[in-house]
Design a protein around this motif. Sequence first.
Motif, PDB file in Angstrom:
ATOM      1  N   LYS A 190       0.841  -1.184   0.000  1.00  0.00           N
ATOM      2  CA  LYS A 190       0.000   0.000   0.000  1.00  0.00           C
ATOM      3  C   LYS A 190       0.884   1.244   0.000  1.00  0.00           C
ATOM      4  O   LYS A 190       2.066   1.191   0.323  1.00  0.00           O
ATOM      5  CB  LYS A 190      -0.917   0.003   1.216  1.00  0.00           C
ATOM      6  N   ALA A 191       0.291   2.364  -0.348  1.00  0.00           N
ATOM      7  CA  ALA A 191       1.038   3.620  -0.338  1.00  0.00           C
ATOM      8  C   ALA A 191       1.418   3.966   1.093  1.00  0.00           C
ATOM      9  O   ALA A 191       0.573   3.924   1.990  1.00  0.00           O
ATOM     10  CB  ALA A 191       0.193   4.731  -0.952  1.00  0.00           C
ATOM     11  N   PRO A 192       2.685   4.310   1.358  1.00  0.00           N
ATOM     12  CA  PRO A 192       3.082   4.691   2.718  1.00  0.00           C
ATOM     13  C   PRO A 192       2.499   6.042   3.113  1.00  0.00           C
ATOM     14  O   PRO A 192       1.939   6.768   2.281  1.00  0.00           O
ATOM     15  CB  PRO A 192       4.614   4.744   2.623  1.00  0.00           C
ATOM     16  N   GLU A 193       2.636   6.383   4.390  1.00  0.00           N
ATOM     17  CA  GLU A 193       2.036   7.626   4.873  1.00  0.00           C
ATOM     18  C   GLU A 193       2.714   8.851   4.279  1.00  0.00           C
ATOM     19  O   GLU A 193       2.060   9.856   4.015  1.00  0.00           O
ATOM     20  CB  GLU A 193       2.111   7.668   6.405  1.00  0.00           C
ATOM     21  N   ARG A 194       3.999   8.802   4.057  1.00  0.00           N
ATOM     22  CA  ARG A 194       4.712   9.943   3.472  1.00  0.00           C
ATOM     23  C   ARG A 194       4.707   9.855   1.948  1.00  0.00           C
ATOM     24  O   ARG A 194       4.838   8.777   1.382  1.00  0.00           O
ATOM     25  CB  ARG A 194       6.153   9.980   3.979  1.00  0.00           C
ATOM     26  N   PRO A 195       4.575  10.984   1.257  1.00  0.00           N
ATOM     27  CA  PRO A 195       4.613  10.964  -0.218  1.00  0.00           C
ATOM     28  C   PRO A 195       5.967  10.463  -0.710  1.00  0.00           C
ATOM     29  O   PRO A 195       7.017  10.746  -0.122  1.00  0.00           O
ATOM     30  CB  PRO A 195       4.389  12.432  -0.597  1.00  0.00           C
ATOM     31  N   THR A 196       5.943   9.702  -1.803  1.00  0.00           N
ATOM     32  CA  THR A 196       7.180   9.197  -2.396  1.00  0.00           C
ATOM     33  C   THR A 196       7.182   9.489  -3.891  1.00  0.00           C
ATOM     34  O   THR A 196       6.131   9.588  -4.528  1.00  0.00           O
ATOM     35  CB  THR A 196       7.330   7.682  -2.177  1.00  0.00           C
ATOM     36  N   PHE A 197       8.374   9.620  -4.437  1.00  0.00           N
ATOM     37  CA  PHE A 197       8.547   9.793  -5.885  1.00  0.00           C
ATOM     38  C   PHE A 197       9.906   9.240  -6.256  1.00  0.00           C
ATOM     39  O   PHE A 197      10.908   9.509  -5.586  1.00  0.00           O
ATOM     40  CB  PHE A 197       8.456  11.267  -6.279  1.00  0.00           C
ATOM     41  N   ASN A 198       9.952   8.436  -7.313  1.00  0.00           N
ATOM     42  CA  ASN A 198      11.228   7.861  -7.708  1.00  0.00           C
ATOM     43  C   ASN A 198      11.323   7.766  -9.229  1.00  0.00           C
ATOM     44  O   ASN A 198      10.316   7.561  -9.916  1.00  0.00           O
ATOM     45  CB  ASN A 198      11.424   6.483  -7.075  1.00  0.00           C
ATOM     46  N   VAL A 199      12.530   7.927  -9.704  1.00  0.00           N
ATOM     47  CA  VAL A 199      12.849   7.799 -11.125  1.00  0.00           C
ATOM     48  C   VAL A 199      14.062   6.884 -11.245  1.00  0.00           C
ATOM     49  O   VAL A 199      15.078   7.109 -10.581  1.00  0.00           O
ATOM     50  CB  VAL A 199      13.147   9.158 -11.780  1.00  0.00           C
ATOM     51  N   ILE A 200      13.936   5.859 -12.054  1.00  0.00           N
ATOM     52  CA  ILE A 200      15.042   4.933 -12.291  1.00  0.00           C
ATOM     53  C   ILE A 200      15.343   4.908 -13.786  1.00  0.00           C
ATOM     54  O   ILE A 200      14.452   4.614 -14.596  1.00  0.00           O
ATOM     55  CB  ILE A 200      14.710   3.509 -11.797  1.00  0.00           C
ATOM     56  N   ALA A 201      16.563   5.222 -14.156  1.00  0.00           N
ATOM     57  CA  ALA A 201      16.997   5.193 -15.559  1.00  0.00           C
ATOM     58  C   ALA A 201      18.164   4.223 -15.665  1.00  0.00           C
ATOM     59  O   ALA A 201      19.134   4.318 -14.899  1.00  0.00           O
ATOM     60  CB  ALA A 201      17.399   6.580 -16.034  1.00  0.00           C
TER      61      ALA A 201
END
Length: 211
Positions: A30-41
């Motif tokens: 599930k989505a955690p309580e804190r916002p997350t954002f990730n980019v993998i190249a």
Amino acid sequence: MLEGIELTKSVMANQEATATGGIVNFRIRKAPERPTFNVIAQGGQNNLRDTYSDYKLSIGGSNRFYANLLGVYAQVDYEEKDAGSQQLGGVGFFQENESKPVQTNSMQLLDIFRNVQRLGGALVVDYTLPSTTIKSSNFYSHINRHETSYTNNYNYKDQSFNIGYTDTPESWLTVLTNSLQLEHRFKNFEINSAFSHSFSENVLPAQISSS
């Protein structure tokens, strides 16, 4: 994407009765309580074709809304690579009698040029209450392929040789899965319900071959 992996090696009341060998269950997080954002190249070098055109890009993020009751996790990824190969196949053997040695009769050498492009995505939405959790998991994958194969056929017994050619201008594979899970807890009891849908399509519009 994964919260954990469950392995059940015996039949339990809340598992499928026919799975006597065991069950492997991939739990989607599930989505955690804190916002997350990730980019993998990612990128790589293909030593067989001596190219640097293989790459993969993945973008994802999550957040919770309405006092952390509603969670959303989404991810999109795109990949393009040269999945070609050189193979040895179609090897045949023969033996005149038991006292004679086994000899190679025929064999194939294949040089396969294969370009693969894949677009995928995931969307997980959950609504969590103190005693009830509702989770919707959705996955999509579309793979587009272009393949050209050159085949050298050797027949040592007949002392013959021929060349084969196969071209698949385009083919694609699409997979879509959706599931809805409900978990309700009441005192010492837990009720689990699940509804799922899956769709797959493998299309080969045309193929050209000659030998």
